[in-house]
Design a protein around this motif. Structure first.
Motif, PDB file in Angstrom:
ATOM      1  N   ALA A  67       0.834  -1.200   0.000  1.00  0.00           N
ATOM      2  CA  ALA A  67       0.000   0.000   0.000  1.00  0.00           C
ATOM      3  C   ALA A  67       0.871   1.252   0.000  1.00  0.00           C
ATOM      4  O   ALA A  67       0.545   2.259  -0.642  1.00  0.00           O
ATOM      5  N   PHE A  68       2.007   1.198   0.721  1.00  0.00           N
ATOM      6  CA  PHE A  68       2.918   2.344   0.775  1.00  0.00           C
ATOM      7  C   PHE A  68       3.537   2.614  -0.598  1.00  0.00           C
ATOM      8  O   PHE A  68       3.644   3.767  -1.032  1.00  0.00           O
ATOM      9  N   VAL A  69       3.936   1.538  -1.275  1.00  0.00           N
ATOM     10  CA  VAL A  69       4.513   1.672  -2.619  1.00  0.00           C
ATOM     11  C   VAL A  69       3.489   2.280  -3.573  1.00  0.00           C
ATOM     12  O   VAL A  69       3.810   3.177  -4.367  1.00  0.00           O
ATOM     13  N   ILE A  73      11.584   7.239 -10.453  1.00  0.00           N
ATOM     14  CA  ILE A  73      11.332   6.324  -9.323  1.00  0.00           C
ATOM     15  C   ILE A  73       9.836   6.194  -9.045  1.00  0.00           C
ATOM     16  O   ILE A  73       9.306   5.085  -8.919  1.00  0.00           O
ATOM     17  N   THR A  74       9.142   7.340  -8.935  1.00  0.00           N
ATOM     18  CA  THR A  74       7.699   7.279  -8.671  1.00  0.00           C
ATOM     19  C   THR A  74       6.953   6.636  -9.836  1.00  0.00           C
ATOM     20  O   THR A  74       5.969   5.933  -9.636  1.00  0.00           O
ATOM     21  N   GLY A  75       7.429   6.888 -11.059  1.00  0.00           N
ATOM     22  CA  GLY A  75       6.795   6.267 -12.226  1.00  0.00           C
ATOM     23  C   GLY A  75       6.929   4.756 -12.204  1.00  0.00           C
ATOM     24  O   GLY A  75       5.991   4.026 -12.535  1.00  0.00           O
ATOM     25  N   TYR A  76       8.118   4.276 -11.796  1.00  0.00           N
ATOM     26  CA  TYR A  76       8.327   2.829 -11.695  1.00  0.00           C
ATOM     27  C   TYR A  76       7.404   2.219 -10.648  1.00  0.00           C
ATOM     28  O   TYR A  76       6.787   1.168 -10.872  1.00  0.00           O
ATOM     29  N   LEU A  77       7.287   2.881  -9.505  1.00  0.00           N
ATOM     30  CA  LEU A  77       6.405   2.370  -8.448  1.00  0.00           C
ATOM     31  C   LEU A  77       4.949   2.358  -8.911  1.00  0.00           C
ATOM     32  O   LEU A  77       4.200   1.426  -8.591  1.00  0.00           O
ATOM     33  N   LEU A  78       4.555   3.381  -9.677  1.00  0.00           N
ATOM     34  CA  LEU A  78       3.182   3.415 -10.185  1.00  0.00           C
ATOM     35  C   LEU A  78       2.936   2.290 -11.182  1.00  0.00           C
ATOM     36  O   LEU A  78       1.847   1.706 -11.212  1.00  0.00           O
TER      37      LEU A  78
END
Length: 467
Positions: free
Chosen positions: A5-7, A61-66
């Motif tokens: 959920a955090f990711v 980084i945020t794009g990869y997590l999304l």
């Protein structure tokens, strides 16, 4: 909060965060390109490039997590991801080039490369969010708000291919298509529709009330589970009715409309599709401003018994659309039946009927008539004289008739007339010049078009002709 959920939470910041490097790097590149002419810009370039590269890395980084949510097309995500990484990397290289004055020539080339990478990466990101054609949708008229084109013979149309699929494409594919699949749900192919998403099946065949697809459409707009999201174009009541009817008819992907049971409430919706509307059947500017009372039920029953189809042009008005599609061979004799409802009739289809010049005298009594179809009938110039009494007439279809410019002269004072369809009529080559002078604000259509169809151009399905 679990790690998953955090990711997901961090990844959702990508659409917000990604605009920072775009703005910063665009400014840095512009400063780089104009630094030779404006030397005072040079000290700001390394600072902008550094922070542009840092925010670009954060965006990657945020794009990869999304992307780990699995809601997006893998191939398109990969392209977007590597273009984003390339943008961040080249920005860093450009930053270091600016540390050496001898590398100024290469720094300008690097700025051009960064600009190109930003455009490519942004386009791929937009394709992931809004669909592959989002950039050109506004140019080719394929926007989500676009209404369906008229379906000339709705009864012969394949319900899914000709009605449901275009509807889903306009209103649902941006979130549930090939590029993006929110909730792992795809609605762009039969197999995916039947498979459903991570929350289970989207449709329960024959049971719209139990189908998540329909239930979510009917939730209040303020509900988080309402679909489409409130910021997206919403489905009209008629579009919801079409999807619900499709599911209740066991969501066939191959059957024609005429092969499916048609409850009374879906008939005016089908009529709207035939006229090219997805919401109300008639637009406000197509109806008289003054409202009228309801037509006499006894008169409507008499028309129905005679094979004449009369239906409301929308759910909010008493105005009627009348079609002689199943009584065309008796139109000349039956047209007088319309006199008791002369105030309610606004659209009339007499195409392919046996109506004659004398019969148009009865038509002229329909004082609120705005659309009249007389295509492929035997009317002549003599009959058009009667129509000059129809002061609210907007559309007149005279395709395949023998009328000439001489007869149309009788209608040149009709101020509301906005479209005349005259393909295969008796208009001579010199007549068109005269018509343009008489009707300067009217569309004069001489062919190569789809003739507008009245909403009642449907086949009346009875127990006898279902067989």
């Amino acid at each position: 909060m679990t790690m998953l959920a955090f990711v997901d939470f961090i990844g959702r910041f990508h659409p917000v965060w990604v605009h920072l490097p775009i703005g910063i790097l665009l400014m840095a590149c512009l400063f780089q390109l104009f630094a030779k002419r404006f030397p005072l810009l040079k000290p700001a370039i390394p600072v902008l490039l550094f922070w542009g590269a840092m925010t670009a890395i954060a965006s990657c980084i945020t794009g990869y997590l999304l992307s780990l949510s699995g809601d997006y097309d893998d191939a398109l995500v990969t392209q977007h991801q590597w273009m984003g990484i390339a943008t961040a990397a080249v920005s860093l290289v450009l930053y270091f080039l600016n540390r050496f004055s001898l590398a100024f020539r290469y720094a300008r080339l690097g700025a051009i490369v960064v600009l190109l990478l930003i455009m490519i990466t942004g386009h791929l990101g937009g394709s992931l969010t809004h669909g592959a054609d989002y950039l050109t949708a506004g140019l080719n008229g394929a926007g989500a708000e676009q209404e369906m084109k008229p379906i000339p013979n709705i009864q012969e149309a394949v319900l899914y291919t000709d009605v449901v699929q275009p509807l889903l494409q306009r209103k649902c594919y941006s979130c549930h298509g090939s590029s993006k699949q929110k909730g792992k749900l795809r609605l762009d192919a039969e197999a995916q529709i039947l498979k459903g998403g991570k929350d289970g099946k989207a449709i329960v065949s024959g049971k719209p009330d139990e189908s998540a697809l329909i239930k979510r459409l009917l939730l209040p707009l303020s509900d988080d589970d309402h679909m489409p999201p409130k910021e997206k174009p919403q489905l009209s009541p008629n579009e919801v009715a079409i999807l619900s009817w499709w599911v209740s008819s066991r969501n066939s992907f191959t059957k024609k409309v005429k092969e499916l049971p048609q409850p009374d409430k879906i008939k005016p919706v089908l009529a709207a599709l035939q006229s090219g509307g997805s919401g109300n059947i008639a637009k406000k500017n197509e109806l008289p401003q003054d409202e009228v009372g309801a037509a006499d039920e006894a008169v409507l029953k008499k028309l129905k018994d005679a094979g004449i189809m009369a239906v409301p042009v929308s759910n909010e008005t008493n105005y009627l659309s009348v079609s002689f599609v199943t009584a065309g061979s008796q139109a000349q004799e039956l047209v007088t039946l319309l006199e008791p409802i002369k105030k309610q009739v606004v659209w009339l289809k007499l195409a392919e009927s046996n109506i004659t010049d004398e019969g148009l005298a009865a038509v002229a009594k329909l004082i609120h008539l705005t659309r009249l179809q007389l295509a492929n009938t035997k009317i002549t110039d003599a009959g058009l004289v009667h129509l000059k009494a129809l002061e609210q007439l907007q559309v007149l279809n005279l395709v395949g008739t023998k009328v000439t410019e001489k007869g149309l002269a009788a209608l040149k004072d009709l101020k509301s007339l906005r479209a005349l369809y005259l393909y295969k009529s008796g208009i001579g080559s010199t007549g068109w010049v005269q018509l343009k002078q008489w009707f300067p604000k009217t569309v004069l259509d001489s062919g190569g078009y789809a003739v507008p169809i009245l909403p009642t151009d449907t086949t009346l399905v009875t127990a006898e002709n279902k067989k």
